[in-house]
Design an enzyme around this catalytic site. Structure first.
Site, short mmCIF file in Angstrom:
data_model
loop_
_atom_site.label_atom_id
_atom_site.label_comp_id
_atom_site.label_asym_id
_atom_site.label_seq_id
_atom_site.Cartn_x
_atom_site.Cartn_y
_atom_site.Cartn_z
N CYS A 2 23.47 46.89 70.35
CA CYS A 2 23.55 46.78 71.81
C CYS A 2 23.76 48.14 72.47
O CYS A 2 24.26 49.08 71.85
CB CYS A 2 24.72 45.89 72.19
SG CYS A 2 24.70 44.30 71.40
N ARG A 27 17.70 51.87 70.19
CA ARG A 27 18.79 51.36 69.35
C ARG A 27 18.47 49.98 68.79
O ARG A 27 19.15 49.51 67.89
CB ARG A 27 20.08 51.28 70.18
CG ARG A 27 20.61 52.63 70.60
CD ARG A 27 21.72 52.47 71.60
NE ARG A 27 22.85 51.77 71.04
CZ ARG A 27 23.95 52.35 70.55
NH1 ARG A 27 24.04 53.65 70.57
NH2 ARG A 27 24.94 51.64 70.08
N TRP A 74 21.55 43.10 71.24
CA TRP A 74 21.02 42.82 69.90
C TRP A 74 21.85 41.64 69.40
O TRP A 74 23.03 41.80 69.11
CB TRP A 74 21.21 44.06 69.03
CG TRP A 74 20.54 44.00 67.68
CD1 TRP A 74 19.24 44.28 67.39
CD2 TRP A 74 21.17 43.70 66.42
NE1 TRP A 74 19.01 44.16 66.04
CE2 TRP A 74 20.17 43.81 65.42
CE3 TRP A 74 22.46 43.35 66.03
CZ2 TRP A 74 20.43 43.58 64.08
CZ3 TRP A 74 22.70 43.12 64.68
CH2 TRP A 74 21.70 43.24 63.73
N ASN A 100 29.70 45.65 73.82
CA ASN A 100 29.16 45.91 72.48
C ASN A 100 30.27 45.60 71.48
O ASN A 100 31.43 45.93 71.75
CB ASN A 100 28.79 47.39 72.29
CG ASN A 100 27.55 47.78 73.06
OD1 ASN A 100 26.93 46.95 73.70
ND2 ASN A 100 27.20 49.05 72.98
N GLY A 101 29.91 45.03 70.35
CA GLY A 101 30.92 44.74 69.33
C GLY A 101 31.05 43.24 69.13
O GLY A 101 30.18 42.46 69.57
N GLU A 479 13.90 56.91 49.14
CA GLU A 479 13.81 57.12 50.57
C GLU A 479 12.42 56.76 51.11
O GLU A 479 12.28 56.12 52.15
CB GLU A 479 14.17 58.58 50.90
CG GLU A 479 13.93 59.02 52.33
CD GLU A 479 14.64 58.17 53.39
OE1 GLU A 479 15.49 57.34 53.04
OE2 GLU A 479 14.29 58.31 54.57
N LYS A 483 11.47 53.90 53.91
CA LYS A 483 10.70 54.24 55.11
C LYS A 483 9.51 53.31 55.26
O LYS A 483 9.24 52.78 56.33
CB LYS A 483 10.25 55.69 54.97
CG LYS A 483 10.18 56.54 56.18
CD LYS A 483 11.42 57.16 56.68
CE LYS A 483 12.57 56.25 56.87
NZ LYS A 483 13.87 56.87 56.86
N GLU A 486 10.62 49.71 56.26
CA GLU A 486 11.16 49.48 57.59
C GLU A 486 10.14 49.60 58.70
O GLU A 486 10.24 48.89 59.69
CB GLU A 486 12.42 50.31 57.87
CG GLU A 486 12.25 51.79 57.97
CD GLU A 486 13.58 52.48 58.34
OE1 GLU A 486 13.73 53.64 57.95
OE2 GLU A 486 14.44 51.88 59.00
N HIS A 502 10.38 48.32 31.79
CA HIS A 502 11.42 47.42 31.28
C HIS A 502 11.45 46.11 32.06
O HIS A 502 12.51 45.51 32.24
CB HIS A 502 12.79 48.11 31.31
CG HIS A 502 12.85 49.28 30.37
ND1 HIS A 502 12.99 49.14 29.02
CD2 HIS A 502 12.75 50.61 30.60
CE1 HIS A 502 12.98 50.34 28.45
NE2 HIS A 502 12.83 51.24 29.40
N LYS A 601 19.11 51.18 65.55
CA LYS A 601 19.27 52.59 65.20
C LYS A 601 20.67 52.87 64.68
O LYS A 601 20.86 53.59 63.71
CB LYS A 601 18.98 53.46 66.44
CG LYS A 601 19.11 54.95 66.20
CD LYS A 601 18.06 55.43 65.21
CE LYS A 601 18.17 56.91 64.88
NZ LYS A 601 17.42 57.24 63.67
O1 M6R Z 1 23.52 56.71 61.55
P1 M6R Z 1 23.57 56.62 60.07
O2 M6R Z 1 22.97 57.82 59.41
O3 M6R Z 1 24.95 56.36 59.53
O4 M6R Z 1 22.69 55.37 59.68
C1 M6R Z 1 22.60 54.92 58.36
C2 M6R Z 1 21.45 53.95 58.19
O5 M6R Z 1 21.65 52.82 58.97
C3 M6R Z 1 20.10 54.60 58.56
O6 M6R Z 1 19.87 55.76 57.82
C4 M6R Z 1 18.95 53.60 58.31
O7 M6R Z 1 18.83 53.37 56.94
C5 M6R Z 1 17.65 54.16 58.90
N1 M6R Z 1 17.02 53.18 59.73
C6 M6R Z 1 16.66 54.53 57.90
O8 M6R Z 1 15.49 55.04 58.45
#
Ligand code: M6R
Length: 606
Positions: A2, A27, A74, A100-101, A479, A483, A486, A502, A601
């Site tokens: 949010c 976000r 959100w 938020n929260g 990584e 990517k 997502e 394996h 985000k």
């Molecule tokens: O803000 P942060 O670096 O702590 O966030 C951690 C993860 O939520 C963040 O890296 C997430 O995996 C990304 N969407 C990846 O692209």
């Protein structure tokens, strides 16, 4: 997650809040809304879906107003719908609240209020806050909100307006970020500074337990004991251009392209006259006391941590453990006052990481944050903080934050290695110039981006695939796979190349894409064997390797070449085409690249 924006000033409130909300779209959200005090009443307009829907529904409606609050939601409690969107009125419409929260005791509070005759119009936890304010209102809105928040359990950043107090915007925080923007004859609140950059760069970060009252020309902040407190005024260096697309179709592409520059800035902040300086973080005396390092983070930041572990072990010869933040607390880690725990977080607000940080502090470890956001909660909680110079990262998929984090890890490892005397002056200088030279090579890889589009054409219709690598390349595979998942919604898995046989090799069939990262010289022959194993079962091989590697080219169906560098640092280069591959695959599939489904985000719930 949010987003909150609030404004008190002289007119234009609707426009300012809507603009602020749009900058928070990245976000992740599913609905939005706005509340304004206009002509003596509070008007609330809210809609499920994109902010454009909200804009359409209020276009042409004239709401003269000097004070208001807005929200992007959100969903957590209650489905995304108009009625569950924020702001939430109290029953008599005297109060509106954005939040938020999560209010953990909302069910009990709701029962109590229903018992008193309150009627609720949403399924959210938030609505108990506006109803409680109505119930407990004593004529003084600040005092009332102070009393209300004492009854809340859980996490919150809130903005509150009351129709009888058109000159007062109230806000409070507990475990959820909130900043106050200081303007000239106007003031702002926001959950994220990027919403304020257009209007002001001077901010106060609220601390847990703080409550504040904003008027047109003043801001007063109180701590949980009702004492007036002054929070340090921070000046945000980020520019508005950094937070806008500047002609790029998406933030993700812009941020990938920014990497040579931001890696350079991160490097230059720590290197002067060919010497790395982290003396503000660790001195020789302190490093002597450390016998173990933990690196703790989530998602992409965790993957940067894995590279950090590699760098610390190879360069500084230190024992390092890496853990995902959501597991760290529950794994009874062996940490004490001789342990340094490094927390990596782009946003500096990730709840899992923050909770792990608090745990490490209770065990007396030295805590160090690597973060991108000045003044963020994690930066304030940790004993020491190292800032990356990535600038605002808007796309949900993290790219430039990652490469600046690994820049820090390599420099920090070299610094510690030198302090500990495990690395010679000659090697130190050689590695330092290797890192410096990487910048130009990253640019070279980016310049090759057209080739990646072709490969994305192939991938876009696939439903699954694999990323494989050995050693450092495996960490890149993790990584790259995250990517791809997502932003393209293609299910991929990352495997250590030697592990595939394996069990998981059973999934390889004709045309399965297998993306191989193979830069580690001592492991190349073994990588070639692993390629042959999957190729023999029909896999389509896309390889990322050094430009002079003829053996690899021969066994690959498609080859992405990297300029030569010491393979200790190849992660800086090999990740770039894979970020681009995810980006192009996503955009070819017509996905909203910057705001992929279900994601946020900044993940501020555990
Ligand atoms: O803000 P942060 O670096 O702590 O966030 C951690 C993860 O939520 C963040 O890296 C997430 O995996 C990304 N969407 C990846 O692209």
């Amino acid at each position: 997650m949010c987003g909150i924006v609030g404004y008190i000033g002289r007119g234009n409130t609707k426009k300012i809040i809507l603009q602020g909300l749009k900058t928070l779209e990245y976000r992740g959200y599913d609905s939005s809304g706005i509340a304004l005090i206009s002509k003596g009443n509070i008007v609330v307009e809210k809609k499920a879906g994109r902010i454009e829907k909200l804009e359409e529904s209020i276009a042409g409606k004239d709401y003269p107003s000097d004070i208001g609050i807005g929200h992007t939601r959100w969903a957590t409690h209650g489905v995304p719908s108009d009625k569950n969107s924020h702001p939430h009125y109290s029953m008599d419409k005297s109060v509106a609240v954005v939040h938020n929260g999560i209010i953990e005791n909302y069910q009990n509070l709701r029962k109590e209020l229903v018992g008193k005759g309150f009627i609720f119009s949403s399924d959210t936890d938030t609505e108990v806050i506006s109803q409680l304010i109505q119930d407990m209102y004593n004529g003084d809105i600040l005092d009332t909100v102070e009393k209300v928040i004492k009854r809340l359990e859980g996490s919150y950043a809130i903005g509150v307006i009351h129709k009888d107090h058109p000159n007062e915007l109230i806000c409070a925080r507990e475990h959820s970020p909130l900043v106050i923007g200081i303007g000239n004859g106007e003031n702002f609140i926001a959950s994220d500074v990027s919403a304020l950059l257009k209007y002001t760069k001077d901010v106060y970060y609220l601390e847990d337990g703080d409550i504040a009252t904003l008027k047109i020309g003043s801001v007063e902040i109180f701590d949980r004991d009702k004492k007036t407190v002054s929070r340090e005024k921070k000046h945000i260096e980020w520019s508005l251009e950094q937070a806008t697309k500047c002609g790029y179709p998406h933030f993700m592409l812009k941020e990938i392209f920014e990497q040579p520059q931001v890696i350079k800035e991160t490097f230059e902040k720590r290197v002067h006259n060919k010497k790395i300086d982290f003396s503000d973080i660790l001195t020789y005396e302190e490093i002597k006391n450390i016998n173990k390092i933990y690196i703790v983070a989530c998602g992409t930041a965790y993957h940067a941590g894995l590279q950090g572990q590699f760098a610390f072990q190879k360069i500084a010869k230190l024992e390092v453990f890496t853990d995902v933040a959501s597991e760290f607390r529950y794994s009874d880690p062996f940490i004490d006052e001789k342990t340094m725990v490094i927390f990596v977080s782009q946003s500096g607000e990730t709840s899992d990481t923050l909770a792990a940080l608090k745990e490490a502090k209770t065990k007396k470890a030295l805590t160090v944050a690597i973060t991108n956001v000045v003044g963020s909660t994690i930066s304030r909680e940790a004993h020491k903080v190292i800032y990356t110079m990535a600038g605002p990262e808007i796309a949900v998929a993290s790219t430039k934050a990652y490469t600046t984090q690994i820049t820090i890890f390599y420099l920090f490892s070299l610094y510690i290695g030198k302090l500990k005397g495990v690395i010679s002056d000659e090697k130190y200088q050689e590695y330092l110039s290797d890192i410096e030279n990487i910048l130009e090579k990253v640019q070279k890889v980016i310049n090759n981006h057209e080739k990646i589009k072709f490969i994305a054409e192939y991938l876009k219709d696939k439903t699954n695939g694999f990323f494989i690598g050995r050693g450092l390349d495996y960490k890149i595979a993790l990584e790259a796979s995250l990517k791809m998942k997502e932003v393209s919604y293609i299910h991929t898995e990352a495997f250590a190349s030697g592990e595939l046989k394996h069990g998981t090799i059973a999934l390889i069939e004709s045309g399965t894409p297998v993306i191989v990262i193979a830069t580690q010289k001592n492991l190349l022959d073994k990588s070639v064997s692993n390629i042959k194993e999957v190729k023999a079962r029909g896999a389509y091989i896309i390889t990322v390797g050094f430009e002079n590697d003829e053996n690899l080219k021969e066994v690959s169906d498609s080859f992405i070449s990297l300029p030569l560098c010491d393979d200790l640092f190849s992660g800086f280069l090999s990740i770039i085409p894979l970020q681009l591959l995810s980006y192009y695959t996503s955009s070819l599939k017509g996905i909203d690249v910057d705001k992929p489904r279900n994601l946020a985000k900044s993940v501020t719930v555990e």
